[in-house]
Design a protein around this motif. Structure first.
Motif, PDB file in Angstrom:
ATOM      1  N   MET A   1      -9.685  -3.817 -28.889  1.00  0.00           N
ATOM      2  CA  MET A   1      -9.116  -3.796 -30.233  1.00  0.00           C
ATOM      3  C   MET A   1      -8.395  -2.474 -30.457  1.00  0.00           C
ATOM      4  O   MET A   1      -8.782  -1.436 -29.899  1.00  0.00           O
TER       5      MET A   1
ATOM      6  N   PHE B   1      -8.505  -2.938 -37.301  1.00  0.00           N
ATOM      7  CA  PHE B   1      -8.347  -3.148 -35.863  1.00  0.00           C
ATOM      8  C   PHE B   1      -7.906  -4.581 -35.606  1.00  0.00           C
ATOM      9  O   PHE B   1      -8.348  -5.511 -36.274  1.00  0.00           O
ATOM     10  N   ARG B   2      -7.054  -4.730 -34.594  1.00  0.00           N
ATOM     11  CA  ARG B   2      -6.607  -6.060 -34.187  1.00  0.00           C
ATOM     12  C   ARG B   2      -6.804  -6.207 -32.676  1.00  0.00           C
ATOM     13  O   ARG B   2      -6.832  -5.227 -31.941  1.00  0.00           O
ATOM     14  N   ASP B   3      -6.927  -7.444 -32.225  1.00  0.00           N
ATOM     15  CA  ASP B   3      -7.123  -7.687 -30.797  1.00  0.00           C
ATOM     16  C   ASP B   3      -5.992  -7.055 -29.996  1.00  0.00           C
ATOM     17  O   ASP B   3      -4.813  -7.145 -30.372  1.00  0.00           O
TER      18      ASP B   3
ATOM     19  N   ARG C   1     -17.021  -7.052 -33.867  1.00  0.00           N
ATOM     20  CA  ARG C   1     -15.596  -7.372 -33.930  1.00  0.00           C
ATOM     21  C   ARG C   1     -15.168  -7.618 -35.367  1.00  0.00           C
ATOM     22  O   ARG C   1     -14.102  -7.160 -35.803  1.00  0.00           O
ATOM     23  N   ASP C   2     -15.977  -8.326 -36.129  1.00  0.00           N
ATOM     24  CA  ASP C   2     -15.668  -8.566 -37.543  1.00  0.00           C
ATOM     25  C   ASP C   2     -15.621  -7.263 -38.333  1.00  0.00           C
ATOM     26  O   ASP C   2     -14.761  -7.070 -39.205  1.00  0.00           O
TER      27      ASP C   2
ATOM     28  N   ARG D   1      -6.160  -0.013 -33.409  1.00  0.00           N
ATOM     29  CA  ARG D   1      -5.739   0.282 -34.793  1.00  0.00           C
ATOM     30  C   ARG D   1      -4.575   1.270 -34.714  1.00  0.00           C
ATOM     31  O   ARG D   1      -4.751   2.402 -34.249  1.00  0.00           O
TER      32      ARG D   1
ATOM     33  N   TYR E   1     -14.934  -4.209 -37.193  1.00  0.00           N
ATOM     34  CA  TYR E   1     -13.738  -3.452 -36.842  1.00  0.00           C
ATOM     35  C   TYR E   1     -12.485  -4.074 -37.457  1.00  0.00           C
ATOM     36  O   TYR E   1     -11.570  -3.364 -37.879  1.00  0.00           O
ATOM     37  N   ALA E   2     -12.453  -5.389 -37.510  1.00  0.00           N
ATOM     38  CA  ALA E   2     -11.293  -6.063 -38.114  1.00  0.00           C
ATOM     39  C   ALA E   2     -11.141  -5.673 -39.578  1.00  0.00           C
ATOM     40  O   ALA E   2     -10.016  -5.528 -40.078  1.00  0.00           O
ATOM     41  N   ARG E   3     -12.256  -5.475 -40.272  1.00  0.00           N
ATOM     42  CA  ARG E   3     -12.183  -5.072 -41.678  1.00  0.00           C
ATOM     43  C   ARG E   3     -11.597  -3.679 -41.838  1.00  0.00           C
ATOM     44  O   ARG E   3     -11.115  -3.329 -42.925  1.00  0.00           O
TER      45      ARG E   3
ATOM     46  N   GLN F   1     -14.058  -7.493 -26.399  1.00  0.00           N
ATOM     47  CA  GLN F   1     -12.733  -7.709 -26.978  1.00  0.00           C
ATOM     48  C   GLN F   1     -12.056  -6.370 -27.244  1.00  0.00           C
ATOM     49  O   GLN F   1     -12.454  -5.635 -28.145  1.00  0.00           O
TER      50      GLN F   1
END
Length: 205
Positions: A198, A179-181, A171-172, A200, A174-176, A196
């Motif tokens: 996600m 991507f967002r929840d 998850r971390d 983009r 992908y967030a970089r 979770q």
């Protein structure tokens, strides 16, 4: 590969000619993946049935051009990812089959399908179905290499991308990459993993 050596990793599309190598690598890379180990919690059954889960679907995905591999500078496959086109209407819960009472594995597969179906975007998108690195190459930029290539392609086509992160670490990562929840977390039953969703949004390269 020694513990002090960090190989150079590049990502590219898998070819039909290397399908045997890619499938073998995926069997190792996905052996401890969160959802796969939940579906098949017994290690011996997991080993015996791995081909059933990966061989035919992976070969079809490779033939369709939907698999990216991360490859070291000396030619070893370090990881793989499967990217599927979705029109946004192919993941309805009503399309799943009823659980098979006498097959707990099939039962859990249906539970995964039902639990994740509602979270999928209802518009056209690229779906990162799965991604994993071989144990020896984890922490060496395998996921980063594949995401960089795949998202560059998505940006050229102005396509949004959807996935379900199965660990806090993924998850971390992908967030970089932006991507967002996408809605609430999905908690699989029977002490299963938390996924979770996600998303983009589409961007122009």
């Amino acid at each position: 590969m020694t513990s002090t050596t960090r190989p150079r990793i590049e990502a590219r599309q898998a070819t039909t000619a290397e399908a045997d190598t890619v499938v073998a690598a995926c069997l190792e890379a996905f052996a401890d993946e969160a959802v796969f180990t939940w579906v098949l919690p017994d290690p011996e059954q997991r080993r015996l049935r791995a081909d059933e889960f990966f061989d035919v679907p992976l070969r079809a995905a490779i033939d369709a051009g939907n698999v990216l591999v991360a490859v070291t500078d000396d030619g070893h496959v370090a990881g793989a990812s499967v990217w599927l086109d979705s029109n946004g209407g192919d993941a309805e819960p009503s399309q799943t089959q009823p659980p098979a009472e006498d097959d707990p594995v099939a039962n859990r597969l249906v539970l995964v399908a039902e639990a994740t179906a509602a979270a999928h975007p209802r518009t056209s998108h690229l779906f990162l179905s799965s991604m994993a690195a071989l144990p020896a190459y984890r922490g060496h930029g395998v996921g980063t290499a594949m995401l960089t290539v795949a998202l560059h392609r998505a940006d050229r086509q102005a396509r949004p991308v959807y996935l379900e992160a199965s660990t806090p670490r993924s998850r971390d990562l992908y967030a970089r990459f932006g991507f967002r929840d996408h809605g609430p977390a999905i908690h699989l039953p029977y002490d299963g993993p938390t996924l979770q969703p996600m998303y983009r949004p589409a961007t122009r390269d």
